[in-house]
Design a protein around this motif. Structure first.
Motif, mmCIF file in Angstrom:
data_model
loop_
_atom_site.group_PDB
_atom_site.id
_atom_site.type_symbol
_atom_site.label_atom_id
_atom_site.label_comp_id
_atom_site.label_asym_id
_atom_site.label_seq_id
_atom_site.Cartn_x
_atom_site.Cartn_y
_atom_site.Cartn_z
ATOM 1 N N GLU A 1 52.744 31.364 40.716
ATOM 2 C CA GLU A 1 51.760 30.693 41.768
ATOM 3 C C GLU A 1 50.360 31.559 41.777
ATOM 4 O OE1 GLU A 1 53.161 29.654 45.649
ATOM 5 O OE2 GLU A 1 51.379 28.677 46.110
ATOM 6 N N TYR A 2 50.853 32.825 41.707
ATOM 7 C CA TYR A 2 49.489 33.815 42.214
ATOM 8 C C TYR A 2 49.482 35.055 41.041
ATOM 9 C CZ TYR A 2 49.454 32.000 46.757
ATOM 10 O OH TYR A 2 49.435 31.102 47.964
ATOM 11 N N THR A 3 48.294 35.252 40.815
ATOM 12 C CA THR A 3 48.053 36.511 39.830
ATOM 13 C C THR A 3 47.103 37.429 40.450
ATOM 14 O OG1 THR A 3 46.252 35.374 38.768
ATOM 15 C CG2 THR A 3 48.201 35.264 37.683
ATOM 16 N N GLY A 4 47.100 38.564 40.023
ATOM 17 C CA GLY A 4 46.343 39.759 41.051
ATOM 18 C C GLY A 4 45.683 40.625 39.835
ATOM 19 N N PHE A 5 44.824 41.368 40.124
ATOM 20 C CA PHE A 5 44.503 42.654 39.541
ATOM 21 C C PHE A 5 44.436 43.759 40.582
ATOM 22 C CE2 PHE A 5 40.103 41.399 40.729
ATOM 23 C CZ PHE A 5 39.650 42.319 41.342
ATOM 24 N N ALA A 6 44.464 45.041 39.814
ATOM 25 C CA ALA A 6 44.627 46.350 40.760
ATOM 26 C C ALA A 6 43.919 47.300 39.883
ATOM 27 C CB ALA A 6 46.019 46.739 41.010
ATOM 28 N N PHE A 7 43.143 48.345 40.735
ATOM 29 C CA PHE A 7 42.637 49.511 40.079
ATOM 30 C C PHE A 7 42.816 50.619 41.042
ATOM 31 C CE2 PHE A 7 39.471 47.228 42.538
ATOM 32 C CZ PHE A 7 38.910 48.227 43.294
ATOM 33 N N GLY A 8 42.745 51.588 40.168
ATOM 34 C CA GLY A 8 42.985 53.182 41.204
ATOM 35 C C GLY A 8 42.284 54.101 40.590
ATOM 36 N N MET A 9 41.391 54.840 41.593
ATOM 37 C CA MET A 9 40.443 55.906 40.822
ATOM 38 C C MET A 9 40.574 57.216 41.463
ATOM 39 S SD MET A 9 37.112 53.477 40.257
ATOM 40 C CE MET A 9 37.507 52.473 41.572
ATOM 41 N N GLY A 10 40.180 58.267 41.171
ATOM 42 C CA GLY A 10 40.101 59.360 41.619
ATOM 43 C C GLY A 10 38.690 59.892 42.464
ATOM 44 N N PHE B 181 43.605 42.611 44.526
ATOM 45 C CA PHE B 181 43.030 41.192 44.591
ATOM 46 C C PHE B 181 44.034 40.226 44.068
ATOM 47 C CE2 PHE B 181 39.846 37.694 43.794
ATOM 48 C CZ PHE B 181 40.053 36.865 44.889
ATOM 49 N N ILE B 182 44.538 39.392 45.208
ATOM 50 C CA ILE B 182 45.393 38.416 44.753
ATOM 51 C C ILE B 182 45.217 37.291 45.018
ATOM 52 C CG2 ILE B 182 48.066 38.092 44.586
ATOM 53 C CD1 ILE B 182 48.811 40.968 45.295
ATOM 54 N N ASP B 183 45.335 36.213 44.199
ATOM 55 C CA ASP B 183 44.894 34.765 44.511
ATOM 56 C C ASP B 183 45.397 33.953 43.482
ATOM 57 O OD1 ASP B 183 44.023 32.554 46.146
ATOM 58 O OD2 ASP B 183 41.962 33.194 46.071
ATOM 59 N N LYS B 184 45.095 32.453 43.674
ATOM 60 C CA LYS B 184 45.510 31.589 42.449
ATOM 61 C C LYS B 184 44.352 31.985 41.432
ATOM 62 C CE LYS B 184 48.128 28.306 45.320
ATOM 63 N NZ LYS B 184 47.841 27.278 46.483
ATOM 64 N N ALA B 185 44.780 32.136 40.313
ATOM 65 C CA ALA B 185 44.002 32.054 39.191
ATOM 66 C C ALA B 185 42.982 33.334 39.073
ATOM 67 C CB ALA B 185 43.301 30.922 39.068
ATOM 68 N N VAL B 186 43.495 34.490 39.461
ATOM 69 C CA VAL B 186 42.606 35.718 39.312
ATOM 70 C C VAL B 186 43.004 36.216 38.003
ATOM 71 C CG1 VAL B 186 42.442 38.096 40.042
ATOM 72 C CG2 VAL B 186 42.842 36.353 41.912
ATOM 73 N N SER B 187 41.661 36.499 37.117
ATOM 74 C CA SER B 187 41.902 36.934 35.848
ATOM 75 C C SER B 187 41.313 38.283 35.459
ATOM 76 C CB SER B 187 41.027 35.969 35.003
ATOM 77 O OG SER B 187 39.520 36.122 35.289
ATOM 78 N N PHE B 188 41.592 38.699 34.536
ATOM 79 C CA PHE B 188 41.085 39.926 33.920
ATOM 80 C C PHE B 188 39.795 40.116 33.917
ATOM 81 C CE2 PHE B 188 40.314 43.729 31.086
ATOM 82 C CZ PHE B 188 41.529 44.520 31.426
ATOM 83 N N ALA B 189 39.015 38.929 33.671
ATOM 84 C CA ALA B 189 37.538 38.646 33.898
ATOM 85 C C ALA B 189 37.294 39.167 35.206
ATOM 86 C CB ALA B 189 37.023 37.449 33.429
ATOM 87 N N ASP B 190 37.644 38.734 36.090
ATOM 88 C CA ASP B 190 37.464 39.140 37.638
ATOM 89 C C ASP B 190 37.497 40.438 37.780
ATOM 90 O OD1 ASP B 190 37.088 36.333 38.298
ATOM 91 O OD2 ASP B 190 39.346 36.149 38.655
ATOM 92 N N LEU B 191 38.668 41.122 37.163
ATOM 93 C CA LEU B 191 38.872 42.579 37.240
ATOM 94 C C LEU B 191 37.594 43.331 36.814
ATOM 95 C CD1 LEU B 191 40.388 45.103 37.821
ATOM 96 C CD2 LEU B 191 41.606 44.708 35.705
ATOM 97 N N LYS B 192 37.339 43.181 35.497
ATOM 98 C CA LYS B 192 36.066 43.536 34.878
ATOM 99 C C LYS B 192 34.828 43.461 35.650
ATOM 100 C CE LYS B 192 34.455 43.764 30.009
ATOM 101 N NZ LYS B 192 34.567 43.363 28.667
#
Ligand code: PHE
Length: 335
Positions: free
Chosen positions: A294-303, A207-218
């Motif tokens: 301008e932008y931040t984002g989080f990523a996750f990968g799973m098996g 997910f990439i947008d303005k002000a994406v944070s670790f809290a959003d990831l969690k």
């Protein structure tokens, strides 16, 4: 005369009666040779007639035997059990959905409900999409974290080692905001065992947008885990390292098998690892033409295999690819 009638009346219907006919009349101990041997007891003036009559009988019997033998040999073999068209049809066993497909569909549903869109990428990749674009330096040991199947060298063409390659493709061709995921096959040069395979599947989300944070990831991972493993599921993020995320974390879920009581699956820790995650590294955004200021984002990968094994308590990875009917049958009817 009587014997002639008998020979004529004898019914030859199959191999067995044909053989019975031969033994009864034509074989050495049969009735016709016996008549022949009696010729010496016949009065000399009658011998001629007697001999002619017995010879005629012998010919008749031999002719009958030969013609029936030919007839039986020409019969098609399959005529024996007649087909009974009134019997009910045999029912074919129903096919089922492969357990990996069942779980993949569930995961797709959960992510789509959260607003993620599905993307796809090739399994044969180049170095840029699999490594360089993801901030793997040329000689960094991180490249060895994932033993790679190379198809060509210089420029390197390889079987993708993770679905993070799809991230690079989507990021290069789209502008934020983006909320995407991808599911697919990945390849690593690993010996096949109960816990490892050279072919497996990953789910990648970002997910990439303005002000994406670790809290959003969690929060996203927390919701995902509850949807997939049940409301009581907890998550835990442990500090880790990936070249393409900073900070990086390993994602654990509370063990849904022993519920914290301790079992072999979670090695009595109460937690099991299902993937990796983190904030997309600024270099990765830059490599794809996205401004990290301008932008931040989080990523996750799973098996996918890992998640499926936990959901169904499957203890050996090899079962997924062996196509053993007794294993697959247990998932029957889950369309
Ligand atoms: N690509 C990583 C792996 O295969 C998993 C991962 C994906 C980690 C996205 C962080 C972010 O191990």
């Amino acid at each position: 005369e009587a014997l002639k009638k008998e020979v004529e009346a004898f019914e030859i219907t199959n191999e067995a009666t044909l053989e019975q006919f031969r033994q009864q009349y034509l074989s050495k101990k049969g009735a016709i040779p016996e008549l022949m041997s009696k010729i010496k007891d016949i009065a000399p003036e009658e011998r001629r007639n007697y001999g002619a009559a017995v010879n005629a009988l012998k010919q008749l019997a031999e002719e009958k035997w030969r013609s029936h033998k030919e007839r039986l040999e020409q019969l098609p073999e399959a005529v024996e059990p007649p087909i009974d068209l009134t019997l009910p049809p045999l029912t074919e066993p129903m096919g089922g959905v492969h357990p990996l497909s069942i779980v993949r569909r569930q995961i797709v549903q959960v992510l789509e409900r959260m607003g993620f869109c599905q993307a796809d990428g090739p399994e044969i990749e180049d170095d840029f999409h699999n490594f360089t674009g993801l901030n793997f330096p040329p000689d960094h040991p991180a490249r060895e974290m994932q033993d790679t199947f190379f198809i060509e060298r210089n420029p390197d063409i390889l079987l993708r080692t993770h679905t993070s390659s799809v991230q690079i493709r989507v990021m290069k061709n789209n502008r934020p905001p983006m909320r995407m995921f991808s599911v697919g096959r990945v390849y690593r040069n690993e010996a096949i065992s109960a816990r490892a395979h050279c072919i497996f599947h990953q789910i990648e989300g970002f997910f990439i947008d303005k002000a994406v944070s670790f809290a959003d990831l969690k929060q996203t991972l927390y919701h995902f885990a509850k949807e997939l493993f049940g409301k009581e599921t907890q998550i835990r993020l442990r500090p880790s390292y990936f070249p393409f995320t900073e900070p990086s974390a390993e994602l654990d879920i509370s063990c849904n098998i022993c519920k914290g009581k301790g079992c072999n699956i979670c090695k009595y820790s109460g937690w099991v690892e299902i993937g990796g995650a983190g904030m997309i590294h600024p270099n990765v955004l830059e490599n794809c033409g996205i401004d990290p200021e301008e932008y931040t984002g989080f990523a996750f990968g799973m098996g996918l295999e890992r998640i499926t094994m936990l959901k169904y308590q499957i203890k050996d990875l090899r079962l997924f690819t062996e196509n053993d009917w007794r294993f697959l049958e247990q998932f029957e009817g889950l369309f």
